[in-house]
Design a protein around this motif. Structure first.
Motif: not given
Length: 315
Positions: A119-145
């Motif tokens: 989250e810290a290295i994703a940048g200020g825009d919460p919808a940037s590609r890096r921010a999306q990737a940060a949330r995707l990592l959480r989703l992978l662990y949270s869901s097992g997808l």
């Protein structure tokens, strides 16, 4: 018939039986190019071409090498059935042995560090590609997808009210519904609303993760961001082929879920089919792989699993 037409017919046959064949056209084009470079007869798949195609390449993993063997072997079998001369590559079939890679079992502390750093290295825009990737990592662990499943989620497949994304066209044709933790659902809802507010073009995109240009999020981008987050979090990476890998987040989900079920006193035997269905395995035998790493993080698990389902305990 020209060799290019033969390869096209092979891909068409695979599609006709319901296979995705997403990369087949590119792979067959590369084999056809090699066929031309070697000056092979149009209606033959000679040994020289096959051996050149399957020759180990610098830095190549065993899994990639086996994949290329399977690609040319499938073409060879098709050509033989069609009456052409073709050399079928010898060697074992299937995937690389799991023993060639020792999976990384993330600890709770490592996961907390990884996600906060991402989250810290994703940048200020919460919808940037890096921010999306940060949330995707959480989703992978949270869901097992699987990473590919998460990247290809369409907006219409993500129920942000119920918190249940629908996984379609998954591996083994095992489409399924995956309930999410309320906190994960809340995070996805915030991302969706923020993306729609800050990026008007987002509403016209079919995919859930698709900013800024509407291009899909790729597993390659997620992996590169994952490596950066690992480095920033101080989590050691063993180098190419050693990991941790993005898929180890899925492993962590399965192992931690088993650990928590056992701690809650659940019947491990009864929960294995539940886990297999949740992560999209074809049958329970695939889910048995998680028993050993789960036992490593839950000392009391081995005795219970041996007692309740000893027939699946790894030796």
């Amino acid at each position: 018939m020209t060799f290019a037409k033969i390869t096209s017919a092979y891909v068409a046959e695979r599609r006709a039986v319901g296979l995705k064949c997403e990369r087949d056209d590119r792979v067959m084009a590369r084999i056809a190019a090699l066929h031309g470079e070697l000056g092979c007869p149009e209606d033959e798949l000679p040994r020289a071409l096959v051996e050149a195609w399957i020759a180990k390449r610098p830095g190549e993993s065993e899994t990639t090498g086996l994949r290329r063997i399977g690609q040319v072997r499938g073409l060879a079998n098709y050509m033989m059935r069609a009456g052409y001369d073709a050399y079928v590559a010898p060697g074992r079939r299937g995937r690389a042995d799991r023993g060639t890679y020792e999976p990384h079992i993330f600890t709770d502390a490592e996961l907390a560090s990884l996600f906060s750093t991402a989250e810290a290295i994703a940048g200020g825009d919460p919808a940037s590609r890096r921010a999306q990737a940060a949330r995707l990592l959480r989703l992978l662990y949270s869901s097992g997808l699987r990473c590919g499943e998460a990247c290809s989620l369409a907006k219409g497949d993500v129920d942000l009210e119920a918190g249940i994304p629908a996984i379609r066209h998954a591996k083994n044709g095992k489409g399924r519904l995956v309930p999410l933790h309320p906190s994960m659902t809340h995070m996805l809802r915030i991302f969706h609303d923020t993306a729609a507010l800050r990026h008007p073009q987002y509403g016209g995109h079919g995919l859930f993760w698709s900013l800024p240009e509407g291009r899909p999020m790729t597993t390659g981008f997620v992996y590169r961001f994952f490596r950066k987050a690992l480095w920033a979090a101080g989590i050691s990476h063993g180098g190419r082929g050693r990991g941790p890998r993005v898929r180890d987040l899925r492993l962590a989900f399965a192992c931690h879920r088993l650990r928590n079920w056992v701690r809650e006193g659940a019947d491990a035997d009864a929960m294995m089919p539940v886990l297999a269905a949740h992560v999209g395995h074809a049958d329970i035998r695939r889910a048995e792989y998680y028993l050993r790493p789960a036992a490593e993080i839950c000392p009391g698990m081995v005795a219970q699993v041996e007692r309740e389902c000893g027939w699946v305990v790894p030796s």
